[in-house]
Write an enzyme that holds these catalytic residues in place. Structure first.
Site, mmCIF file in Angstrom:
data_model
loop_
_atom_site.group_PDB
_atom_site.id
_atom_site.type_symbol
_atom_site.label_atom_id
_atom_site.label_comp_id
_atom_site.label_asym_id
_atom_site.label_seq_id
_atom_site.Cartn_x
_atom_site.Cartn_y
_atom_site.Cartn_z
ATOM 1 N N SER A 23 13.807 21.994 -78.956
ATOM 2 C CA SER A 23 14.898 21.749 -77.744
ATOM 3 C C SER A 23 15.643 23.031 -77.509
ATOM 4 O O SER A 23 15.313 24.068 -77.077
ATOM 5 C CB SER A 23 15.655 20.608 -78.363
ATOM 6 O OG SER A 23 16.610 19.762 -77.442
ATOM 7 N N LYS A 75 9.701 20.955 -77.763
ATOM 8 C CA LYS A 75 10.614 19.718 -76.923
ATOM 9 C C LYS A 75 11.087 20.471 -75.611
ATOM 10 O O LYS A 75 12.136 21.249 -75.848
ATOM 11 C CB LYS A 75 11.591 19.387 -77.949
ATOM 12 C CG LYS A 75 12.534 17.985 -77.082
ATOM 13 C CD LYS A 75 13.295 17.468 -78.384
ATOM 14 C CE LYS A 75 14.196 16.513 -77.696
ATOM 15 N NZ LYS A 75 15.576 16.640 -77.955
ATOM 16 N N ASP A 135 10.459 35.637 -73.164
ATOM 17 C CA ASP A 135 10.009 35.805 -71.966
ATOM 18 C C ASP A 135 10.777 36.874 -71.302
ATOM 19 O O ASP A 135 9.914 37.592 -70.253
ATOM 20 C CB ASP A 135 10.176 34.569 -70.967
ATOM 21 C CG ASP A 135 9.156 33.578 -71.218
ATOM 22 O OD1 ASP A 135 8.266 33.791 -72.204
ATOM 23 O OD2 ASP A 135 8.980 32.521 -70.574
HETATM 24 C C1 LIG Z 1 7.540 41.537 -70.256
HETATM 25 O O1 LIG Z 1 6.466 42.375 -70.653
HETATM 26 C C2 LIG Z 1 5.276 42.036 -70.003
HETATM 27 C C3 LIG Z 1 4.230 42.704 -70.543
HETATM 28 O O2 LIG Z 1 4.512 44.212 -70.822
HETATM 29 C C4 LIG Z 1 5.185 42.026 -68.357
HETATM 30 O O3 LIG Z 1 4.284 41.621 -67.884
HETATM 31 C C5 LIG Z 1 6.739 41.213 -68.116
HETATM 32 O O4 LIG Z 1 6.899 41.609 -66.677
HETATM 33 C C6 LIG Z 1 7.951 41.721 -68.884
HETATM 34 N N1 LIG Z 1 8.940 40.636 -68.418
HETATM 35 C C7 LIG Z 1 10.338 41.024 -68.181
HETATM 36 C C8 LIG Z 1 11.060 39.873 -67.678
HETATM 37 O O5 LIG Z 1 10.499 42.156 -67.940
#
Ligand SMILES: *[C@@H]1O[C@H](CO)[C@@H](O)[C@H](O)[C@H]1NC(C)=O
Ligand SMILES: *[C@@H]1O[C@H](CO)[C@@H](O)[C@H](O)[C@H]1NC(C)=O
Ligand SMILES: *[C@@H]1O[C@H](CO)[C@@H](O)[C@H](O)[C@H]1NC(C)=O
Ligand SMILES: *[C@@H]1O[C@H](CO)[C@@H](O)[C@H](O)[C@H]1NC(C)=O
Ligand SMILES: *[C@@H]1O[C@H](CO)[C@@H](O)[C@H](O)[C@H]1NC(C)=O
Length: 413
Positions: free
Chosen positions: A313, A338, A324
């Protein structure tokens, strides 16, 4: 004449159940209405004939709370959502107090010993009735209020220990070797000791922080076991302290953090991210809202986040946001999965409802419901009983990875 009378009769028959609703029936109608107005998936209502379920519920005899509770439970069952559910007063008050960061009980964390599966005290909370009575880490619990824990199992045993503040609970236990004496305990057989404990309100201390060392480097360690009220403030305080001590690296431990208040998770993500999407929520009208972190990042150094099967959660919202945004790698086990957000609603008689009101997606649009988040480093090690302690191999692995990642960034720079 006849026609009017008939119409009157029909009208009467239609209105009467509404007019005659007793308190117990009103609880059912009110629950239906609350779910009707906030449940995330209104398409589901058509599939299960939601209006009809209300009618069916009211056809049964509902004259007391127990009958109302059963009717509400039966009415919500067809939704098929384990998170949209009725909470009896004891469950409601437990959930409510856990969102406030406390619980009424004796203050012990229980676990199953890996060698034999017996239920043991992982740790008593400082200053709690359990700690004062001398129930120490490793104590094996036998009986709670005359019931064998073998029959109850872990969850039910933990539930039996909770209860109204001021009430008593009797525990039979075997203290670990070399510590078999306590003034408040009286021995009935040779090794089994009986404890009579007064339950009280226990502060769960959901944030623990410390500064660890690894190869003469200082690493801040923040363990968050739940997102209850005040948790984001406590994490901010811990981060400020870490900054003040010039600690460059951070480990955030979200193991067994089953969530809690979503806002607390968002606020912590906000402190760790430098501008970026934290989460995207979608409500029942399909309207999505993207929550962004602000630019003021409180901690900027390298970090790693420990997760496991019990991370759920709001814990997954935070873990997903960190992963991410490439802010922190995750280490540990696959998370719970979740991806739904609930509201906690009081029904006024002590009972309540949790209702799923939204879904969420991680910044890269992943819907983690039932899937969970896969950490960057999966650990196949046994789960330590007492996370954060010396023998915690997950934590040792995290330290090593963090140092490695720091070295590699240094090289690039
Ligand atoms: C995080 O890293 C990945 C792989 O290097 C890349 O594709 C992605 O855009 C990156 N994300 C951010 C939010 O910078
Ligand atoms: C149930 O919800 C629908 C859709 O929001 C609404 O139109 C309807 O009036 C609600 N019914 C009741 C009895 O509240
Ligand atoms: C046990 O009791 C003895 C005295 O009776 C005391 O010296 C000792 O510290 C106690 N041990 C523990 C672990 O409480
Ligand atoms: C009591 O402890 C002894 C060893 O200290 C052990 O052999 C015995 O089985 C224990 N008795 C019970 C009832 O657990
Ligand atoms: C997490 O909870 C599970 C189930 O209660 C337990 O077996 C495990 O030891 C806990 N892990 C940690 C690190 O607290």
């Amino acid at each position: 004449m006849t026609q009017i009378a008939l119409l009157g009769l029909i009208l009467f028959a239609y209105i009467s159940p509404v007019l005659a609703l007793n308190d117990a029936q009103q609880l059912v109608v009110e629950s239906w209405r609350l779910v009707n107005q906030s449940y995330v998936d209104s398409y589901r209502f058509k599939e299960i004939d939601w209006k009809d379920l209300r009618q069916k519920a009211l056809e049964k005899t509902i004259e007391n709370s127990e009958q109302a509770y059963k009717a509400i439970e039966a009415m919500l069952l067809p939704l098929g959502d384990p998170y949209t559910k009725f909470l009896r007063p004891s469950d409601y008050s437990m959930l409510k107090s856990s969102t406030e960061g406390n619980v009424n009980g004796v203050g012990i964390q229980l676990g199953a010993r890996s060698s034999d599966g017996h239920i043991v005290v992982i740790a008593p909370l400082e200053g709690s009735p359990a700690a004062e009575a001398g129930l120490i880490s490793g104590t094996e619990i036998f009986e709670v209020d005359g019931e064998s824990v073998d029959k109850l199992g872990l969850e039910a045993t933990a539930a039996r220990l909770r209860g109204q503040s001021g009430s008593q609970v009797v525990i039979k236990a075997i203290l670990p070797m070399n510590s078999r004496n306590s003034s408040q305990a009286k021995s009935d057989h040779q090794n089994v000791t009986e404890f009579v404990l007064d339950r009280q309100q226990i502060d769960l201390h959901p944030v623990q922080s410390s500064i660890l060392t690894a190869n003469e480097q200082k690493i801040g360690y923040i363990q968050i076991t739940q997102f209850s009220e005040g948790v984001s403030e406590q994490v901010i305080k811990a981060l400020n302290e870490i900054n003040k001590q010039n600690v460059e690296m951070l480990i955030v431990d979200l193991r067994n953090n089953s969530g809690g208040l979503v806002n607390a998770g968002l606020e912590i993500a906000n402190q760790l991210l430098d501008k970026g999407t934290i989460v995207e929520t979608v409500n029942r009208d399909g309207i999505s809202e993207t929550i962004q972190s602000s630019k003021n990042q409180l901690f900027t150094g390298p970090m790693i986040t420990i997760v496991n099967r019990g991370t759920a959660s709001a814990g997954e919202i935070l873990a997903g946001a960190l992963q991410d945004n490439n802010r922190s790698q995750l280490i540990g086990g696959q998370t719970f999965g979740k991806g739904l957000i609930q509201s906690l609603i009081s029904l006024g008689d002590g009972s309540g409802l949790t209702v799923t009101v939204a879904r969420y997606m991680t910044p890269q649009g992943r819907d983690i419901q039932k899937l969970g988040i896969t950490p960057d480093y999966l650990l196949a090690l046994p789960e330590p009983l007492n996370p954060g302690e010396d023998k915690d191999l997950w934590l040792s692995n995290s330290k090593i990875l963090l140092e490695l990642s720091k070295k590699s960034t240094n090289k690039i720079n």
